[in-house]
Design a protein around this motif. Structure first.
Motif, PDB file in Angstrom:
ATOM      1  N   TRP A   1       0.794  -1.226   0.000  1.00 39.36           N
ATOM      2  CA  TRP A   1       0.000   0.000   0.000  1.00 39.36           C
ATOM      3  C   TRP A   1       0.827   1.278   0.000  1.00 39.36           C
ATOM      4  O   TRP A   1       0.698   2.121  -0.877  1.00 39.36           O
ATOM      5  CB  TRP A   1      -0.954  -0.003   1.209  1.00 39.36           C
ATOM      6  N   ALA A   2       1.705   1.461   0.994  1.00 42.10           N
ATOM      7  CA  ALA A   2       2.390   2.743   1.159  1.00 42.10           C
ATOM      8  C   ALA A   2       3.136   3.149  -0.107  1.00 42.10           C
ATOM      9  O   ALA A   2       2.939   4.246  -0.643  1.00 42.10           O
ATOM     10  CB  ALA A   2       3.344   2.683   2.348  1.00 42.10           C
ATOM     11  N   GLY A   3       4.014   2.266  -0.591  1.00 39.11           N
ATOM     12  CA  GLY A   3       4.775   2.586  -1.792  1.00 39.11           C
ATOM     13  C   GLY A   3       3.911   2.688  -3.036  1.00 39.11           C
ATOM     14  O   GLY A   3       3.993   3.675  -3.776  1.00 39.11           O
ATOM     15  N   PRO A   4       3.078   1.664  -3.320  1.00 32.67           N
ATOM     16  CA  PRO A   4       2.245   1.752  -4.522  1.00 32.67           C
ATOM     17  C   PRO A   4       1.311   2.950  -4.552  1.00 32.67           C
ATOM     18  O   PRO A   4       1.100   3.547  -5.610  1.00 32.67           O
ATOM     19  CB  PRO A   4       1.451   0.432  -4.477  1.00 32.67           C
ATOM     20  N   MET A   5       0.736   3.327  -3.412  1.00 30.85           N
ATOM     21  CA  MET A   5      -0.125   4.511  -3.417  1.00 30.85           C
ATOM     22  C   MET A   5       0.683   5.769  -3.711  1.00 30.85           C
ATOM     23  O   MET A   5       0.252   6.631  -4.477  1.00 30.85           O
ATOM     24  CB  MET A   5      -0.843   4.649  -2.082  1.00 30.85           C
ATOM     25  N   GLY A   6       1.879   5.876  -3.115  1.00 32.95           N
ATOM     26  CA  GLY A   6       2.710   7.046  -3.367  1.00 32.95           C
ATOM     27  C   GLY A   6       3.123   7.161  -4.820  1.00 32.95           C
ATOM     28  O   GLY A   6       3.050   8.241  -5.425  1.00 32.95           O
ATOM     29  N   THR A   7       3.557   6.051  -5.413  1.00 36.21           N
ATOM     30  CA  THR A   7       3.957   6.102  -6.822  1.00 36.21           C
ATOM     31  C   THR A   7       2.741   6.301  -7.725  1.00 36.21           C
ATOM     32  O   THR A   7       2.853   6.898  -8.792  1.00 36.21           O
ATOM     33  CB  THR A   7       4.713   4.827  -7.209  1.00 36.21           C
ATOM     34  N   ARG A   8       1.574   5.802  -7.296  1.00 37.48           N
ATOM     35  CA  ARG A   8       0.351   6.080  -8.065  1.00 37.48           C
ATOM     36  C   ARG A   8       0.076   7.570  -8.122  1.00 37.48           C
ATOM     37  O   ARG A   8      -0.311   8.111  -9.164  1.00 37.48           O
ATOM     38  CB  ARG A   8      -0.840   5.370  -7.438  1.00 37.48           C
ATOM     39  N   LEU A   9       0.252   8.266  -6.991  1.00 42.67           N
ATOM     40  CA  LEU A   9       0.034   9.708  -6.983  1.00 42.67           C
ATOM     41  C   LEU A   9       1.009  10.412  -7.919  1.00 42.67           C
ATOM     42  O   LEU A   9       0.643  11.376  -8.602  1.00 42.67           O
ATOM     43  CB  LEU A   9       0.169  10.246  -5.561  1.00 42.67           C
ATOM     44  N   LEU A  10       2.251   9.935  -7.978  1.00 44.40           N
ATOM     45  CA  LEU A  10       3.199  10.500  -8.938  1.00 44.40           C
ATOM     46  C   LEU A  10       2.700  10.275 -10.367  1.00 44.40           C
ATOM     47  O   LEU A  10       2.787  11.162 -11.216  1.00 44.40           O
ATOM     48  CB  LEU A  10       4.571   9.871  -8.755  1.00 44.40           C
ATOM     49  N   GLY A  11       2.159   9.085 -10.618  1.00 43.77           N
ATOM     50  CA  GLY A  11       1.607   8.805 -11.937  1.00 43.77           C
ATOM     51  C   GLY A  11       0.388   9.634 -12.253  1.00 43.77           C
ATOM     52  O   GLY A  11       0.177  10.035 -13.408  1.00 43.77           O
TER      53      GLY A  11
END
Length: 413
Positions: A17-27
């Motif tokens: 969750w933590a990493g994938p959500m953060g990189t999703r926001l970058l995307g």
């Protein structure tokens, strides 16, 4: 329309969750995010949810995974294999940011430390998100959002008066770290633009969440008094609580911060006598007698729906909010009017609604342009177009089991 992070490429080595959500926001705001999963150790979110294992490509249907991985590309690489390590380093050489949220020793053990990656790309911004940080006696401990809440001190101050500690209804540390990731990357990109140099960023999830109880730490250091759980009440203001409304399990939150707001509440309730009662006439008195005040308020809210109570109070200037369930949230007319929900179609999972990018930039808004990727969906694009690998090299990756078009399902059945 140009997006804020257009032209920035992110190598995403994160899971859950933590990493994938953060990189999703970058995307969401324009970065080209390339998610890397091993054919054998793929993101476990793909396996969460009541997904029948006999459905074709079931590993692409998880709501949890699809929510946190939109606006990304996906490739498969076994980083423990020399060919996988070599290939991901080639990708790092053509990228701007690398993000990983493994245990503190994993990237070093894989031969992918910051020093190694920096050797192939001195400009890269390398972000590590270990639960307990990269140093200290607990650096190798396993961390999940649920136990990070306890270690950050959040649970000790949550719960009802005289009750046991209570965690949030979800792993609160994860989305907090995800949001912090965006700020950290933005600052590092700005630093690179000003200085020309990349950098290493350590974002320990436990330390990040501890910041959200900072006032209690400072208060204890000043007074020596331990903060105590107080339910939905406030240390200074009253009334400040959640009140039962008409219907089954319906509630409204009311938070008065001034005498004026309390008098307005009394007028809406048609109880001006409460504002004149010495027990409730001042902020100090209301706080001292809030256990007597709350039943008076709830006698009024119980006769009304939670939306009705909220609107009546808000129109009078009283801070109030209906406690919404998930179906109510999706149907909420205000969120509908502001475009908070966006319908999206996934080739395997179908069509559903999800929240739009959260920050509305007037000139460079975020945009959902890609559904969450299927497993290894973009191997061909990354291997051929970005890295320029020829047919023989790509065949070697597949033959060695470093890359695959479908995951090894044996661990997730």
């Amino acid at each position: 329309m140009t997006r804020p992070l257009a032209g920035i490429r992110v190598v995403d080595l994160t899971m859950v969750w933590a990493g994938p959500m953060g990189t999703r926001l970058l995307g969401d705001y324009g970065a080209e995010v390339i998610k890397v999963e091993s054919p054998r150790q793929w993101d476990l979110l793909r396996a969460l949810g009541l997904i029948p294992r006999d459905v074709p490509r079931w590993y692409n249907r998880s709501a949890y995974f699809n929510h946190n991985n939109r606006n990304k590309y996906a490739i498969s690489l076994d980083l423990a294999h020399p060919l996988g390590r070599e290939t991901v380093l080639a990708l790092c050489a053509k990228s701007d940011v690398l993000v990983e949220n493994y245990r503190s020793d994993v990237m070093d053990n894989l031969g992918l430390s910051y020093e190694v990656v920096r050797a192939v790309n001195p400009d890269i911004i390398y972000v590590s998100m270990p639960g307990h940080g990269k140093t200290g006696p607990e650096k190798d401990y396993v961390a999940y959002g649920s136990n990070v809440e306890q270690l950050a001190g959040l649970v000790s101050i949550s719960g009802y008066e005289d009750g046991e500690p209570m965690k949030t209804g979800f792993s609160y540390g994860d989305p907090m770290a995800a949001t912090a990731l965006v700020g950290a990357v933005a600052m590092a990109l700005r630093k690179r633009r000003l200085t020309g140099a990349g950098c290493y960023v350590e974002l320990a999830q436990r330390e990040n969440l501890t910041m959200f109880v900072g006032e209690h730490l400072v208060g204890y250091s000043l007074t020596g008094e331990l903060p105590r759980p107080m339910g939905n009440r406030h240390p200074h203001h009253a009334p400040h609580n959640v009140y039962r409304c008409a219907g089954e399990d319906r509630w409204v939150a009311i938070a008065c911060e001034s005498d004026e707001q309390f008098r307005a509440l009394c007028q809406v309730m048609r109880r001006p006598d409460l504002a004149e009662d010495p027990r409730f006439a001042t902020a100090t008195a209301r706080k001292q007698h809030e256990h007597a005040l709350d039943p008076e308020i709830e006698a009024w809210t119980r006769q009304r729906g939670h939306h009705e109570a909220m609107h009546l109070l808000q129109r009078a200037g009283v801070p109030a909010g209906a406690v919404l369930t998930t179906p109510e949230l999706v149907a909420d007319p205000h969120l509908r009017a502001t475009g908070a929900w966006v319908a999206h179609t996934h080739p395997d999972a179908g069509t559903w609604e999800m929240e739009a990018p959260p920050w509305v930039l007037s000139r460079t808004p975020g945009h959902i342009r890609l559904p969450a990727p299927g497993f290894a969906e973009h191997n061909d694009y990354v291997f051929r177009e970005l890295l320029g690998l020829d047919d023989a090299r790509i065949a070697e990756l597949y033959r060695a089991g470093v890359a695959a078009d479908v995951p090894d399902e044996s661990l997730h059945r």
